[in-house]
Design a protein around this motif. Structure first.
Motif, mmCIF file in Angstrom:
data_model
loop_
_atom_site.group_PDB
_atom_site.id
_atom_site.type_symbol
_atom_site.label_atom_id
_atom_site.label_comp_id
_atom_site.label_asym_id
_atom_site.label_seq_id
_atom_site.Cartn_x
_atom_site.Cartn_y
_atom_site.Cartn_z
ATOM 1 N N GLU A 94 -13.396 -32.902 -14.807
ATOM 2 C CA GLU A 94 -13.574 -31.462 -14.658
ATOM 3 C C GLU A 94 -13.074 -30.938 -13.311
ATOM 4 O O GLU A 94 -12.868 -29.724 -13.151
ATOM 5 C CB GLU A 94 -15.052 -31.089 -14.818
ATOM 6 C CG GLU A 94 -15.572 -31.157 -16.251
ATOM 7 C CD GLU A 94 -15.852 -32.595 -16.665
ATOM 8 O OE1 GLU A 94 -15.790 -33.494 -15.797
ATOM 9 O OE2 GLU A 94 -16.133 -32.832 -17.870
ATOM 10 N N ASN A 123 -8.460 -21.240 -14.026
ATOM 11 C CA ASN A 123 -8.997 -21.322 -15.384
ATOM 12 C C ASN A 123 -8.123 -22.115 -16.358
ATOM 13 O O ASN A 123 -8.530 -22.358 -17.502
ATOM 14 C CB ASN A 123 -9.190 -19.911 -15.953
ATOM 15 C CG ASN A 123 -10.209 -19.108 -15.166
ATOM 16 O OD1 ASN A 123 -11.214 -19.653 -14.685
ATOM 17 N ND2 ASN A 123 -9.953 -17.812 -14.998
ATOM 18 N N VAL A 166 -6.840 -26.894 -31.751
ATOM 19 C CA VAL A 166 -7.404 -27.982 -30.952
ATOM 20 C C VAL A 166 -6.484 -29.194 -31.066
ATOM 21 O O VAL A 166 -6.022 -29.538 -32.154
ATOM 22 C CB VAL A 166 -8.828 -28.324 -31.439
ATOM 23 C CG1 VAL A 166 -9.360 -29.565 -30.717
ATOM 24 C CG2 VAL A 166 -9.758 -27.137 -31.214
ATOM 25 N N ALA A 170 -9.735 -25.385 -17.554
ATOM 26 C CA ALA A 170 -10.833 -25.165 -18.487
ATOM 27 C C ALA A 170 -10.294 -24.866 -19.886
ATOM 28 O O ALA A 170 -10.838 -25.344 -20.904
ATOM 29 C CB ALA A 170 -11.716 -24.020 -18.000
ATOM 30 N N VAL A 171 -9.205 -24.059 -19.977
ATOM 31 C CA VAL A 171 -8.606 -23.751 -21.281
ATOM 32 C C VAL A 171 -8.070 -25.026 -21.934
ATOM 33 O O VAL A 171 -8.252 -25.256 -23.134
ATOM 34 C CB VAL A 171 -7.493 -22.702 -21.135
ATOM 35 C CG1 VAL A 171 -6.781 -22.485 -22.468
ATOM 36 C CG2 VAL A 171 -8.063 -21.396 -20.611
ATOM 37 N N SER A 227 -9.860 -32.284 -28.809
ATOM 38 C CA SER A 227 -10.866 -32.811 -29.726
ATOM 39 C C SER A 227 -11.770 -33.804 -28.988
ATOM 40 O O SER A 227 -11.481 -34.198 -27.856
ATOM 41 C CB SER A 227 -10.188 -33.498 -30.915
ATOM 42 O OG SER A 227 -9.494 -34.654 -30.468
ATOM 43 N N ASP A 228 -12.849 -34.212 -29.616
ATOM 44 C CA ASP A 228 -13.774 -35.143 -28.959
ATOM 45 C C ASP A 228 -13.082 -36.449 -28.584
ATOM 46 O O ASP A 228 -13.264 -36.970 -27.474
ATOM 47 C CB ASP A 228 -14.967 -35.426 -29.879
ATOM 48 C CG ASP A 228 -15.831 -34.204 -30.083
ATOM 49 O OD1 ASP A 228 -15.672 -33.231 -29.302
ATOM 50 O OD2 ASP A 228 -16.660 -34.200 -31.025
ATOM 51 N N TYR A 244 -10.621 -35.753 -25.716
ATOM 52 C CA TYR A 244 -11.343 -35.498 -24.464
ATOM 53 C C TYR A 244 -11.852 -36.815 -23.872
ATOM 54 O O TYR A 244 -11.764 -37.045 -22.651
ATOM 55 C CB TYR A 244 -12.514 -34.547 -24.737
ATOM 56 C CG TYR A 244 -13.219 -34.067 -23.493
ATOM 57 C CD1 TYR A 244 -12.851 -32.869 -22.886
ATOM 58 C CD2 TYR A 244 -14.261 -34.800 -22.924
ATOM 59 C CE1 TYR A 244 -13.500 -32.425 -21.739
ATOM 60 C CE2 TYR A 244 -14.910 -34.375 -21.782
ATOM 61 C CZ TYR A 244 -14.526 -33.183 -21.195
ATOM 62 O OH TYR A 244 -15.164 -32.750 -20.045
ATOM 63 N N LEU A 252 -9.037 -28.249 -21.418
ATOM 64 C CA LEU A 252 -10.108 -29.168 -21.815
ATOM 65 C C LEU A 252 -10.885 -28.665 -23.024
ATOM 66 O O LEU A 252 -11.345 -29.446 -23.860
ATOM 67 C CB LEU A 252 -11.058 -29.389 -20.646
ATOM 68 C CG LEU A 252 -10.461 -30.128 -19.431
ATOM 69 C CD1 LEU A 252 -11.462 -30.201 -18.291
ATOM 70 C CD2 LEU A 252 -10.008 -31.528 -19.836
ATOM 71 N N THR A 253 -11.021 -27.341 -23.152
ATOM 72 C CA THR A 253 -11.756 -26.802 -24.300
ATOM 73 C C THR A 253 -10.939 -26.852 -25.589
ATOM 74 O O THR A 253 -11.493 -26.616 -26.679
ATOM 75 C CB THR A 253 -12.172 -25.343 -24.040
ATOM 76 O OG1 THR A 253 -11.002 -24.563 -23.699
ATOM 77 C CG2 THR A 253 -13.181 -25.271 -22.907
ATOM 78 N N HIS A 254 -9.657 -27.163 -25.471
ATOM 79 C CA HIS A 254 -8.812 -27.267 -26.660
ATOM 80 C C HIS A 254 -8.452 -28.719 -26.971
ATOM 81 O O HIS A 254 -7.447 -28.995 -27.635
ATOM 82 C CB HIS A 254 -7.529 -26.439 -26.497
ATOM 83 C CG HIS A 254 -7.743 -24.977 -26.692
ATOM 84 N ND1 HIS A 254 -8.224 -24.161 -25.692
ATOM 85 C CD2 HIS A 254 -7.576 -24.159 -27.787
ATOM 86 C CE1 HIS A 254 -8.316 -22.913 -26.128
ATOM 87 N NE2 HIS A 254 -7.931 -22.888 -27.406
#
Length: 299
Positions: A65, A38, A10, A41-42, A48-49, A52, A44-46
């Motif tokens: 998004e 995709n 991350v 999405a990969v 950290s808070d 992000y 953004l999911t990696h």
């Protein structure tokens, strides 16, 4: 869903470098053949808070998004990639030197890393070689490189020569250190008797430099052997006539010695005079005889 190959950590912009994360993410997407739909999405999911939240603020008022992968990477790259000064970067490169705790291999890798952002063009290989050689500290390794022909010397060859010289230097230091270490055999320590050492060399009548000679019959200092009252006394050790036990050569030879080093405590001759039982008995005999002669004279 098929299993993904490999993994990436991350990204936290406070602890990680964006360029390294972006490069690893690109390889991860390529290896797993992830489609463009995709990729975002990969990414953004990696994050950290904190990262992000920062990405959302950077693209505001757009919806995070709904942005494409290229738009996301551009926004993050522009923010995390600092503006660089060409002269400042070159100054860091030219001023770099090898540290004392840095190996030859690490030094070569570090100067390559320093040249990543520099616009050296076709002169890059030559500049890397020069910085590698000149950044070394004075010593056998740099002297060996100075002997090479600069017209044919490459960075790879310079690294190879430096590694060989460094190995030879370490080997010489190891051999020299082993040879310098003294090998001392441990031996027992005894007390050295100076008095007995002199007597062993010069005889029992000598008591040291500057001292009055002792009588060879009884060991006292106040008379000569010819006038000693014990000169007719027979030694109880060797049986010979003319000396007492305390000055007997046989008695002294029986004392354990190793190169004039005694294993028994030394004693003064004056102490022997008072502790010798033979002298005390002989004195009693002489006094007894003298007393009888005095009584006869009175009669």
């Amino acid at each position: 869903m098929s299993t993904l190959i490999g993994n990436i950590n991350v990204f936290d912009h406070k602890n990680h470098e964006w360029s390294i994360f972006h490069s690893r993410l690109s390889q991860f997407l390529k290896l797993n053949k992830i489609t463009d739909d995709n990729k975002s999405a990969v990414l953004l999911t990696h994050l950290s808070d904190e990262s992000y939240r920062l990405a959302r603020d950077l693209v505001h008022p757009k919806d995070l998004e709904k942005l494409s992968y290229d738009e996301l990477t551009k926004a993050l790259g522009d923010h995390f990639t600092p503006k660089r000064s060409t002269f400042a970067d070159r100054a860091m490169f030219y001023e770099a030197v090898k540290q004392d705790n840095e190996s030859i291999e690490d030094w070569a890798a570090r100067i390559r890393g320093l040249a990543v952002y520099y616009e050296f063009g076709s002169a890059l290989d030559t500049l890397l070689r020069d910085r590698f050689v000149l950044g070394l500290g004075a010593g056998a390794v740099r002297d060996r490189l100075f002997e090479q022909d600069s017209a044919t010397l490459t960075l790879a060859r310079a690294l190879e020569v430096a590694q060989q010289a460094e190995c030879a230097r370490r080997a010489r230091s190891s051999v020299a250190g082993a040879a310098a270490e003294p090998r001392v055999k441990e031996e027992p320590v005894y007390r050295v008797s100076e008095r007995r050492g002199f007597q062993g060399r010069r005889g029992p009548a000598y008591s040291g430099a500057g001292d009055e000679p002792r009588c060879s019959v009884c060991g006292l200092k106040n008379h000569d052997a010819s006038k000693c009252r014990f000169k007719n006394y027979k030694c109880v050790v060797c049986g010979e006539k003319g000396h007492l036990k305390k000055v007997c050569k046989v008695q002294r030879a029986s004392v354990a010695r190793v190169n004039n080093i005694d294993t028994v405590p030394d004693q003064d001759h004056d102490d022997d005079e008072h502790n010798c039982k033979e002298c005390q008995l002989f004195n009693l005999s002489v006094e007894e005889v003298s007393g009888r002669r005095a009584q006869v004279t009175k009669r």
